[in-house]
Motif scaffolding. Structure first.
Motif, PDB file in Angstrom:
ATOM      1  N   UNK A  75       0.816  -1.206   0.000  1.00  0.00           N
ATOM      2  CA  UNK A  75       0.000   0.000   0.000  1.00  0.00           C
ATOM      3  C   UNK A  75       0.855   1.263   0.000  1.00  0.00           C
ATOM      4  N   UNK A  76       1.933   1.254   0.773  1.00  0.00           N
ATOM      5  CA  UNK A  76       2.796   2.434   0.842  1.00  0.00           C
ATOM      6  C   UNK A  76       3.719   2.540  -0.366  1.00  0.00           C
ATOM      7  N   UNK A  77       4.238   1.416  -0.800  1.00  0.00           N
ATOM      8  CA  UNK A  77       5.189   1.435  -1.909  1.00  0.00           C
ATOM      9  C   UNK A  77       4.522   1.850  -3.212  1.00  0.00           C
ATOM     10  N   UNK A  78       3.243   1.537  -3.351  1.00  0.00           N
ATOM     11  CA  UNK A  78       2.512   1.902  -4.576  1.00  0.00           C
ATOM     12  C   UNK A  78       2.438   3.419  -4.753  1.00  0.00           C
ATOM     13  N   UNK A  79       2.666   4.181  -3.683  1.00  0.00           N
ATOM     14  CA  UNK A  79       2.602   5.635  -3.765  1.00  0.00           C
ATOM     15  C   UNK A  79       3.925   6.263  -4.208  1.00  0.00           C
ATOM     16  N   UNK A  80       4.971   5.454  -4.334  1.00  0.00           N
ATOM     17  CA  UNK A  80       6.288   5.967  -4.724  1.00  0.00           C
ATOM     18  C   UNK A  80       6.310   6.263  -6.223  1.00  0.00           C
ATOM     19  N   UNK A  81       6.805   7.429  -6.566  1.00  0.00           N
ATOM     20  CA  UNK A  81       6.902   7.803  -7.971  1.00  0.00           C
ATOM     21  C   UNK A  81       7.748   6.791  -8.737  1.00  0.00           C
ATOM     22  N   UNK A  82       7.276   6.422  -9.910  1.00  0.00           N
ATOM     23  CA  UNK A  82       8.021   5.507 -10.770  1.00  0.00           C
ATOM     24  C   UNK A  82       7.592   4.064 -10.659  1.00  0.00           C
ATOM     25  N   UNK A  83       6.720   3.746  -9.697  1.00  0.00           N
ATOM     26  CA  UNK A  83       6.236   2.376  -9.563  1.00  0.00           C
ATOM     27  C   UNK A  83       4.835   2.285 -10.156  1.00  0.00           C
TER      28      UNK A  83
END
Length: 560
Positions: A76-84
């Motif tokens: 859930x948190x990693x999906x908010x990182x730009x480029x993913x």
């Protein structure tokens, strides 16, 4: 987005979750997360099993958890990182990550910008490493076993330097002992027209050096044998060693330090080393000899340092030499030895420990296995010049410097290798070094063709245009190079670089052969943004192949 950048992003996510109290990690947040290319197609661009690693001892909201639940929090948190672009959870908690085309494509620009420094890191920054290799006795040309260490040792030095270390390449010049006596007696016998002593050295090179000594000092023929032998010792050893150094230089290997064993005995270094060990309580006298307490440090028995006749045992020079290196400020002392020295490792490690140092860190022994040469399917066993062994010059004459260096670094040093000279001399894709070098030359030709059309590397380009599946595969391969270099340094395995280069060249060739991925505009087509993006991709591939070949001491030709 590179694996390193993804690793950092995951560490940041875990740190945030931990700080917020969403998860509790008793062992703390890891400083690094392993991110790998998935083995199966369709499992994203990268994958990590970090949830499986952490879940067993982690808590969510104060309660025990399982890998999948932890993976869902990270997802859930990693999906908010730009480029993913997306994250899927597979099986019990694997995270399969898909990177946005733009974030992936920008890697090409980063590689081109980094240039010759791409692939490096600071894993060994600030460390002084003494790398001792080859160190063949100056009693004959370097044989094939020594040539292997010349190639591997120099490549390892380059890799260490790429990872921030200050490396000193050192050759231990063994000019003290019985083998030098046998060498000088062999030269004297040759000059007198007599057969070599029973325990002496044969081969055409002995006659060549003996004749050269006589030519330089004609009066040697009129001296008594004892005096003449000393002339042959001094002048002959010097000539042989100059030949060894020239052969190594021609092979692309030069040393920073040539350390003479004889100096250890003349300078009192042996006595100083023994005094140090005695002060530490690690020596004792028995049966008229002085012993080193190596058994208590893992050796199979204690070792004699000074024999009952008062002469130093062979290990006495090793003690002095190791202490000398440490006193010169080296954090790590790596010594590369042949397979016949395998039984030597325990006593050397015990010696290191006896000085209060840490074996495997302050002192590291690497063992290289045998090399067998084949021609026409049959073993090649003898040199025309050396008589009993195949030499460095024989190998270079047969297949050239580049092929020889690549062939000897392509395999793990702890395995025996059979080198087919016919294969390594061939100009075909079956020859691994030719295959990689041709791949580099192809990138150069493509860039030259682009220049002929007026194309040049753009200051800015749209990385999202590198969206073809084979472009993604190539970008991920290029992004792996820093990790390969780091692994090669950590494990002391330069062959990892060679195998990576072959795999990456194959990936590049498959991209090159794909019609939809043509770099140049066709016919009267104008140069489009996608052509410029692919030009950057080719430049990135050229950089990686050149840097990798350079680490192995192999040239990166622009034309073949």
């Amino acid at each position: 987005m590179t694996p390193e950048q993804l690793s950092t992003a995951i560490v940041d996510v875990l740190t945030t979750l931990s700080t917020e109290g969403a998860i509790t990690l008793p062992d703390g947040v890891p400083t690094n997360v392993t991110v790998e290319r998935p083995r199966q197609k369709g499992h994203g661009d990268y994958a990590t099993n970090i949830a499986l690693q952490l879940a067993k001892r982690s808590l969510i909201n104060g309660k025990g958890t399982n890998p999948r639940a932890l993976a869902e929090l990270v997802q859930a948190r990693l999906a908010q990182v730009d480029g993913i672009a997306g994250i899927d959870i597979a099986g019990p908690g694997f995270l399969n990550i898909t990177v946005a085309a733009g974030a992936q494509g920008i890697v090409a620009a980063q590689i081109v910008e980094a240039g010759a420094s791409y692939g490096g890191n600071d894993a060994f920054a600030g460390e002084k490493i003494n790398l001792e290799f080859v160190s063949a006795n100056p009693t004959g040309p370097i044989h094939i076993g020594g040539v292997r260490w010349a190639a591997v040792g120099d490549a390892l030095g380059r890799i260490f330097e790429m990872t921030g270390a200050k490396v000193t390449r050192e050759y231990y010049f063994n000019d003290h002992g019985a083998q030098i006596d046998r060498f000088s007696r062999s030269l004297l016998a040759s000059a007198k027209g007599e057969p070599a002593p029973e325990d002496g050295y044969g081969g055409a090179y002995i006659h060549e050096i003996a004749a050269a000594v006589v030519a330089r000092t004609p009066e040697v023929k009129d001296l008594p044998d004892a005096d003449a032998q000393e002339v042959f010792r001094a002048t002959g050893v010097e000539m042989m060693f100059e030949e060894i150094k020239q052969s190594l230089h021609d092979f692309g290997v030069d040393f920073d330090v040539y350390f003479h064993e004889n100096n250890l005995h003349k300078s009192g270094a042996v006595d100083r080393a023994i005094a140090r060990l005695t002060e530490m309580g690690n020596t004792y006298e028995q049966d008229g000899a002085l012993w080193l307490r190596t058994e208590k440090f893992g050796d199979d028995k204690d070792r004699v340092i000074i024999k009952s006749d008062g002469n130093g045992a062979y290990i006495s020079g090793d003690l002095a030499y190791y202490l000398d290196k440490r006193e010169r400020g080296f954090d790590r002392c790596l010594i590369m030895l042949g397979a016949d020295h395998h039984g030597y490792v325990a006593r050397m490690n015990a010696m290191c420990a006896a000085f209060g140092d840490e074996p495997g860190k302050n002192l590291e022994i690497l063992i290289g296995q045998m090399v067998n040469l084949l021609r026409d399917g049959a073993p090649l066993r003898m040199s025309k010049r050396a008589g009993t062994v195949v030499t460095i010059d024989d190998l270079v004459e047969a297949i050239g410097v580049d092929a020889a260096r690549y062939a000897l670094t392509r395999y793990s040093s702890d395995s025996n290798i059979d080198l087919d000279l016919d294969l390594w001399a061939s100009q075909s894709n079956d020859n691994p070094v030719y295959y990689v070098q041709y791949g580099h030359a192809r990138t150069c030709r493509m860039m030259a063709n682009a220049a002929d059309l007026g194309m040049s590397l753009p200051d800015d380009f749209d990385p999202s245009l590198l969206s073809h599946e084979k472009e993604g595969t190539l970008l991920r391969a290029l992004a792996e190079f820093p990790r390969v270099v780091a692994s090669a340094a950590e494990l002391r395995e330069p062959h990892r670089v060679a195998r990576y280069l072959e795999d990456t060249t194959a990936i590049f060739n498959r991209w090159y052969d794909t019609r939809e991925c043509r770099m140049l505009p066709q016919g009267d087509e104008p140069v489009a943004p996608v052509n410029e993006a692919r030009l950057v991709l080719v430049a990135a591939a050229r950089t990686v192949l050149a840097n990798g070949l350079g680490l192995l001491g192999v040239s990166a030709p622009e034309r073949m």
